[in-house]
Scaffold this motif. Sequence first.
Motif, PDB file in Angstrom:
ATOM      1  N   SER A 140      38.445  -7.599   1.021  1.00 48.24           N
ATOM      2  CA  SER A 140      38.408  -6.631   2.122  1.00 48.24           C
ATOM      3  C   SER A 140      39.813  -6.261   2.562  1.00 48.24           C
ATOM      4  CB  SER A 140      37.619  -7.226   3.287  1.00 48.24           C
ATOM      5  OG  SER A 140      37.660  -6.350   4.391  1.00 48.24           O
ATOM      6  N   ALA A 141      40.689  -7.279   2.673  1.00 48.48           N
ATOM      7  CA  ALA A 141      42.069  -7.010   3.116  1.00 48.48           C
ATOM      8  C   ALA A 141      42.797  -6.104   2.131  1.00 48.48           C
ATOM      9  CB  ALA A 141      42.805  -8.332   3.285  1.00 48.48           C
ATOM     10  N   LEU A 142      42.602  -6.319   0.813  1.00 54.65           N
ATOM     11  CA  LEU A 142      43.273  -5.521  -0.192  1.00 54.65           C
ATOM     12  C   LEU A 142      42.693  -4.117  -0.264  1.00 54.65           C
ATOM     13  CD1 LEU A 142      43.670  -8.207  -3.018  1.00 54.65           C
ATOM     14  CD2 LEU A 142      45.495  -7.250  -1.597  1.00 54.65           C
ATOM     15  N   ILE A 160      45.000 -13.493   6.337  1.00 55.35           N
ATOM     16  CA  ILE A 160      45.292 -12.667   5.162  1.00 55.35           C
ATOM     17  C   ILE A 160      45.818 -11.332   5.660  1.00 55.35           C
ATOM     18  CG2 ILE A 160      44.360 -11.570   3.091  1.00 55.35           C
ATOM     19  CD1 ILE A 160      42.169 -13.707   3.056  1.00 55.35           C
ATOM     20  N   THR A 161      47.073 -11.038   5.267  1.00 52.07           N
ATOM     21  CA  THR A 161      47.699  -9.787   5.712  1.00 52.07           C
ATOM     22  C   THR A 161      48.094  -8.966   4.475  1.00 52.07           C
ATOM     23  OG1 THR A 161      48.584 -10.884   7.654  1.00 52.07           O
ATOM     24  CG2 THR A 161      49.605  -8.793   7.026  1.00 52.07           C
ATOM     25  N   PRO A 162      47.637  -7.728   4.347  1.00 44.17           N
ATOM     26  CA  PRO A 162      47.993  -6.893   3.178  1.00 44.17           C
ATOM     27  C   PRO A 162      49.480  -6.493   3.219  1.00 44.17           C
ATOM     28  CG  PRO A 162      46.731  -5.627   4.757  1.00 44.17           C
ATOM     29  CD  PRO A 162      46.737  -7.014   5.253  1.00 44.17           C
ATOM     30  N   THR A 168      50.418   2.180   0.468  1.00 44.27           N
ATOM     31  CA  THR A 168      49.654   1.720  -0.679  1.00 44.27           C
ATOM     32  C   THR A 168      49.690   0.208  -0.688  1.00 44.27           C
ATOM     33  OG1 THR A 168      50.265   3.673  -1.950  1.00 44.27           O
ATOM     34  CG2 THR A 168      49.393   1.790  -3.184  1.00 44.27           C
ATOM     35  N   THR A 169      48.524  -0.382  -0.794  1.00 46.29           N
ATOM     36  CA  THR A 169      48.439  -1.841  -0.789  1.00 46.29           C
ATOM     37  C   THR A 169      48.956  -2.371  -2.109  1.00 46.29           C
ATOM     38  OG1 THR A 169      46.528  -1.782   0.641  1.00 46.29           O
ATOM     39  CG2 THR A 169      46.911  -3.817  -0.525  1.00 46.29           C
TER      40      THR A 169
END
Length: 755
Positions: A140-142, A160-162, A168-169
């Motif tokens: 989900s984070a990505l 979790i931090t992108p 853009t991830t």
Amino acid sequence: MTLKGLFGQGNIKQKVIYLVTGQLLFSLLCVLAVATFLVENQVDRQTEKLFINTATELNRSLEKRLEYLVENTDLLATNELMVNALTDSDGRETYLKPLVTNFIKGKNVLYVNIVDFDGRPIYQTGEDIPEYNQSSQLRSALALQHSALFVDGTNNLILITPIEYYNTTQGAIIVSFDLSKIIQRNISQDPEVYTKVQKGKEVIFAHNFLPQERYISYTHGADSTLPLIQTLQVSLEVGMPEHHYYAPTREAVFILLLIGLSLVIISLFMSRLTAIKITKPILELSSRVKQAHEGKDVLCSPLGSGDELEGLAKAFDERTLMLEYQAEHDSLTELPNRLLFLDRLEQAIKLAQRHKKPFAVLFIDLDRFKEVNDSYGHSVGDKLIQVVADLIESTIRHSDSVARMGGDEFTVLINEIEDEEHVLWVIRKIMDLFKSPVCFDEYQLFLTCSIGAAIYPSDGDCSESLLKNADAAMYQAKSDGRNTYHFYQAELTETLLERVRIEQQMRQAIEEEQFIVFYQPQYNLEKNKIIGMEALIRWQHPEDGLIPPLRFIPLAEETGLIIDIDRLMMAQAMNEFANWKSEGLSPGKLSMNLSMLQLLKKDFIDFVTTNTATYGIESNEIIFEVTETQAMLDPEQTIGALKQLKQLGVGIAIDDFGTGFSSLSYLKKFPVDKIKIDQSFISDIPTDTDDIALTLAIIALSQNLNISVIAEGVETIAQLNFLIQNRCIEGQGYYFSKPIPAAEMKSLLQNTAAA
């Protein structure tokens, strides 16, 4: 022992102590109960407030810490070196290690992992990095380019931090924090308070919590003001052991109990003082009442209390004095009664013994007072007694005493007399009161009295003997014809005892019907023919034989027994009269004596009507004889009663005419059919000129009034001839026949019929 038994025992002081103490104790218990409730409620509120504040503060601290961690992680993710590290595989070790090491400092980090967009690790300080496809939070984070914060299965905090580059991830930073240490550094250090963090039912952190202990707790959930904690879906619970929680309450209650005990001791002391102050006048009043009851001359007031009790004591004194007055005075006349008179008599005896001076006792009885009661009612009789009492009291000195002994009897104490003349002077003053009618309201009543006198010490040396002997002398005065007086003589005591004996025997005679009827025939003097008979009562005593009427009739009239005796005589006479008629004899008319007491009885008319019907006698065959003396006691009332009787059709005769000082105006009003000339006028004819003149006047008066006349006591031929010559043609007396029993009367009627 019950409370009722406790408060019902002892004297009033003890009862007041019990009651006051009980009320104080009850009040104290109520105060303690309320105070305990308030203290407990206040402690609960304060503890709850403490819990709320503690939980709120802890949540805020945690929220701030989480914000700090999230912000620092975001800074790490946006660092250019971090972006370069994703694209520069050669420089990763050079760039990332110091960067991550610096990040980890002071943040309770367990590990930091960096992954690329596909979830492959490019740098890690820890192991067991979740695969991309195994971690929904990582995917989900990505994919969605937002951070994920959650508690993993080992109860550690995962963030979790992108990592983005030009929107853009490129990858993500996965940081694992030691949640326990994060919470630990922010919780309260109070050893009595425990802290517990739960996710659902699972406890993820606990501090100062023992499962075997009983706690009072408060749970604080996250709200919109705590978005990070709310994201973690954890709740914070704070509390303390029950014994710590209730310790302030118990301490406060203990203090209150100590205060209450002190107040109880003080209240016992104060209640005793209060009871003594309250009951002192009450006990004093009780003591005085007891002394008064024992006969001591003690008043209940003043008590000095100055309150309602003082009024009660005064009222008690007034009531006592009133009762003493009532006990010693007659309620109708307010004269001294027998009790007080005897006391004064005792004092007079002591004074007479000291000063050697005699005194006298008078016993006064109103003659025929019963007839007043029967004629006018008891209210008029009572008023008459009051008027007579005032009249008698007005004739004596202040040093003398008059008392009412009861009924129509009065006594007078004449102190320090010189001789009998002094007593006679007082007696005459009293008797003079009754020479004129006694007037009150609309009534004028003719009244006389009989007086007996006894002198100390010759006629008695004690109060009872003096009173008894004066009473005996009074009865002798009544026997002498009433309206007179008599001094005591020794033989009068026997006379009084005889009177009591005769009264008792008369009552028995009425029950046993010992009374019989004798008849004296009445004649037509010219024809020597029986025209009727007079029924006369006689007493056939079982032991004393035939008792003449003079021995019992006066006493019967005084006691009221004459009513029953008269009715026995009338019923017997009517029965025998009816039997003679049924046997064909000619008894003429039946004359019966009628007392005023009988005449004024409300049921007498019914008695006559019932008996004439029972025995089959015509009303005009009966004549009732009323003495002139009795008729003139109250002429107006006599007229009314005789008119009612006359309506039955019976005859009315005035007996003993000439002896009662009749007014001619009243004689004219009386519904009289016949006048009987008293035998006292006939007995001395023809020798006594006065009797001749009076007899001729009575005969002329009766003829002028068209009333028949009959003479009593005809005993000689000379008297018979005188009466015939002067046109009195009816008579009775020993010349013809003395009173005879019924059997002899029947024989006389039979012989007359045969002749």
